[in-house]
Design an enzyme around this catalytic site. Structure first.
Site, PDB file in Angstrom:
ATOM      1  N   TYR A 285       0.853  -1.199   0.000  1.00 56.52           N
ATOM      2  CA  TYR A 285       0.000   0.000   0.000  1.00 56.52           C
ATOM      3  C   TYR A 285       0.888   1.247   0.000  1.00 56.52           C
ATOM      4  CZ  TYR A 285      -4.255   2.652   1.133  1.00 56.52           C
ATOM      5  OH  TYR A 285      -5.337   3.507   1.113  1.00 56.52           O
ATOM      6  N   TYR A 330      -5.727   5.343  -7.063  1.00 54.82           N
ATOM      7  CA  TYR A 330      -5.974   5.247  -5.626  1.00 54.82           C
ATOM      8  C   TYR A 330      -7.405   4.775  -5.422  1.00 54.82           C
ATOM      9  CZ  TYR A 330      -6.670   6.790  -0.778  1.00 54.82           C
ATOM     10  OH  TYR A 330      -6.958   6.845   0.568  1.00 54.82           O
TER      11      TYR A 330
END
Lengths: 376, 407
Positions: A285, A330
């Site tokens: 991430y 995102y």
């Protein structure tokens, strides 16, 4: 044990954009229909829905839109992007216990054209009062506090952060689904980008995106009979550290650490029997570049403070071959899980050779989660 | 560069350093005495040693009330270009002076200036305008004695619609945290202390995670600590604040950590480990470098102060002596000129540190104007080799300055 009881049998996504021009509910429905189609399943097969607490699409509204019938499992996970792999863990738990047979995990957001997470707006809750009024009011600034201490403790530099984003953009440049397809950058581009919250520059921050991703989770056994090769869930873990705060865990002895990811790592290796050396590629991430380095350390790929040396060495597995959230989009980490499935299937734009397991993690600095996926 | 202003700027900058322009008068006692009187500076060293106050350096080469046309002066030439384009009002914004030595009575100085930077058009609080920067060198018989970077805003006065300022983010108190905020109101920094086992804790909560007791009490912190980490927030804008905002994570001497804004320090000066001390502003704890504070000084800025200092610094711009002209140009009254502000900063520092404190330079940035009838309050904080000075009026910061001292 939940290892290898369930699999991701289908993945679906919308296009990734800066202005989808559609409602978030429609994005959710489009991604879920695509994921069901990918798995060769029908909306009427779905009996479980899981998403993030931050998702604005009610499970029942999603069920209506896709034409699902009765649901036996509805669940949500909190803490923003930390939920990404934990929603899959919820699905695994439901499937493993027989509470549901076909669980769809979804995340749909107009994060760029709608509510932007990078703006300074006070969240509800008393904890925010110790940081927001003082001027520490954006995710970038909250991470910058940790990043500054990390630099101080271990000698990392802003160039080390820049190398993470240069690598992500190199992968994104050859991924047609990535927003930054065809647009690689150099370290000089990173150095020239403006400060957002020192020591973080604009190019240390992930994109803001509109889009949706959905995943279909079912039993590993059933997944073998479905349309596409599945990615077996070898491990699924969630973790919160001692004295955990949302993005502001500044009151522990060590500020320059992500112990919540350590909690996840121990479970992932324990459940799966794999270790860092087995990992073919890792989708970490990457909301902010310093946390990619720190995750490598917490996951055991190297010692504390050594990630900047690791990423420059041949021992480092390829990281974020889709371009990550810095380069692809995102979608709160869910696009990273879809990439991990493609890597297992052998269908990724930047396919990493080999047959080892693929590691994927969720947002850090908050209670987080992780998965290890492998071939059936 | 296609617009006429940028073209002219390019031409003027390309001409480089102007020829030396000699002061009308040598450094002389009458002018020094008028300046000292207007500034209200009683420092005897100038009279005793036959030297001029360093902050006066620019005064000697001011052009006076009726300047001759000299197109080769970059500041004047650039101003003329902007006047022509309708940017007729002027305000100085930044000035950084370095003094290589004090000037002696009888010496004649000459100044050479070049234009270094022109940016615009920009929206400013005063109206649309252009910023430009000049660099000047003062010489006595070819010996450099002082230099200066000077930044000016030339603007087109207009009634700028007041943008609705967003309210800053305020803390929210609950039953478990109200004691902390009540402490701020009372001028105390409070740390939760368990009424049973005495453990300290921040941020606070309903009980004690160590011993499990729900008997929260508090201790009052000494208010000192060290920087554990920090952030310089620049983007996006924070509601009700001007970027950059420096935010520090502070290790309190009592052993807990706390986040707070760090004031009175340039972003590039912040260091992990530096000692800081708490203060209270707008209901929040704020931190400052733990330095010696100089006693403040309050000056009632009468029209006489503004006009006498303008004349003693040989600045005849009408906005410093003619109220009607000032209003016409968009100000609410006459206001202090930057040479006077520089002189007042110098006076404050030598008043506080003693008459023999020798200055190496003054760098200052002007904030809001200081108008007639304002009260200007100077405060200073001393650190190695320099003093940080602020001058505030009731409406906000008029000047922030760094005064460098001879070691």
């Amino acid at each position: 044990m939940i290892a290898r009881t369930a699999a991701i049998a289908g993945i679906g996504a919308t296009e990734f954009s800066k202005d989808s021009g559609r409602s978030e509910l429609r994005l959710a429905a489009e991604a879920i229909r695509a994921a069901l189609d990918d798995a060769g399943l029908r909306p009427s097969d779905v009996d479980g829905l899981v998403t993030f607490t931050m998702d604005d699409n009610a499970e029942i509204a999603v069920a209506r839109e896709i034409g699902a019938g009765e649901l036996t499992f509805l669940s949500r996970i909190g803490y923003g992007g930390g939920a990404a792999c934990a929603v899959v863990q919820q699905a695994v738990l439901a499937v493993a216990t027989g509470i549901a047979s076909t669980v769809v995990c979804y995340r749909a957001l107009n994060e760029r054209s709608g509510r932007r997470f990078g703006q300074a707006t006070l969240p509800p809750g008393l904890d925010a009062s110790w940081h927001y009024p003082m001027g520490l009011a954006t995710p970038a600034a909250m991470v910058a506090m940790v990043a500054r201490r990390y630099m101080h403790d271990y000698g990392a530099t802003t160039d080390d952060f820049g190398r993470v984003t240069v690598s992500a953009r190199r992968y994104a440049a050859t991924n047609p689904a990535a927003w930054f397809f065809g647009r690689p950058i150099t370290l000089d581009d990173h150095r020239a980008s403006r400060w957002i919250a020192e020591p973080l520059r604009l190019l240390d921050c992930c994109q803001e995106s509109d889009g949706a991703v959905a995943l279909v989770v079912t039993s590993a056994e059933r997944a073998c009979d479905l349309r596409r090769p599945s990615a077996v869930i070898s491990a699924a873990a969630q973790g919160s550290g001692t004295d955990q705060f949302v993005m502001t865990s500044y009151y522990r002895d060590e500020v320059a650490a992500l112990p919540e990811m350590g909690v996840v790592a121990r479970q992932l290796w324990g459940q799966s029997g794999f270790g860092p050396g087995d990992v073919r590629t890792a989708v970490l991430y990457d909301h902010f570049t310093p946390y990619v380095l720190m995750q490598l350390e917490e996951l055991g790929f190297c010692g504390r403070g050594e990630a900047r040396h690791l990423i420059a060495s041949a021992d480092c597995p390829p990281i974020n071959p889709n371009g990550g959230q810095l380069g692809e989009a995102y979608i709160h980490g869910m696009n990273g899980i879809a990439e991990a499935v493609r890597q297992v299937r052998g269908t990724a734009a930047n396919q990493v050779p080999g047959d080892g397991p693929v590691l994927v993690t969720a947002g850090t600095g908050v209670p987080t989660s992780g998965l290890i996926l492998s071939a059936a | 560069m296609t617009d006429p202003i940028s073209t002219a700027a390019h031409r003027i900058a390309a001409a480089g350093l102007s020829p030396a322009r000699t002061a009308r008068d040598p450094v002389n006692r009458p002018a020094i005495r008028d300046w000292l009187t207007a500034i209200g500076d009683d420092n005897p060293v100038y009279e005793r040693d036959g030297v001029a106050p360093p902050a006066m350096v620019q005064v000697w080469t001011m052009r006076g009330l009726r300047p001759r046309d000299e197109d080769d002066d970059p500041l004047r030439a650039m101003s003329a270009v902007l006047d022509e384009a309708g940017y007729t009002s002027v305000v100085a914004t930044d000035c950084a002076q370095t003094y290589h030595r004090y000037l002696r009575v009888g010496e004649t100085v000459a100044v050479r200036t070049r234009l270094t930077d022109v940016t615009g058009p920009k929206r400013t609080a005063l109206g649309e305008g252009w910023f430009f920067t000049t660099e000047s060198v003062w010489e006595v018989a070819g010996e450099p004695v002082a230099d200066m970077r000077f930044r000016i805003l030339k603007f087109r006065p207009e009634a700028v619609p007041q943008v609705e300022r967003q309210a800053p983010i305020r803390p929210v108190a609950g039953p478990d945290t109200a004691f902390f905020w009540a402490g701020i109101e009372a001028g105390e920094l409070r740390i939760q202390r368990c009424g049973e086992c005495g453990a300290l804790r921040h941020p606070p909560g309903p009980g004690c995670p160590r011993c499990g007791a729900f008997k929260p009490a508090y201790a009052v912190a000494a208010g000192t600590g060290r920087i554990h980490s920090y952030v310089v927030h620049r983007h996006p804008p924070l509601p009700g604040r001007r970027s950059p905002v420096v935010v520090a994570l502070v290790d309190l001497d009592e052993g807990v950590r706390m986040v707070g804004e760090l004031l009175d320090v340039r972003p590039d000066e912040v260091r992990i480990g530096a000692e800081v001390r708490v203060a209270f502003a707008d209901g929040l704890p704020v931190w400052r470098p733990d330095l010696t504070e100089l006693p403040p000084w309050e000056l009632a800025v009468t029209p006489t102060v503004i006009i006498s200092t303008a004349l003693a610094t040989r600045d005849f711009q009408d906005v410093h002596h003619d109220r009607d002209a000032a209003v016409r140009r968009g100000s609410k009254d006459i206001f202090l000129n930057i040479l006077a502000t520089t002189g007042l900063v110098q006076r404050y520092v030598t008043d506080r540190l003693g008459p023999d404190a020798a200055l190496r330079g003054i760098s200052l940035r002007l904030g809001g104007p200081c108008y007639a009838y304002d009260t200007l309050t100077f405060a200073g904080r001393q650190r190695a080799g320099e003093v940080a000075v602020t001058g505030r009026t009731a409406t906000g910061e008029h000047v922030t300055a760094t005064v460098r001292l001879a070691s």
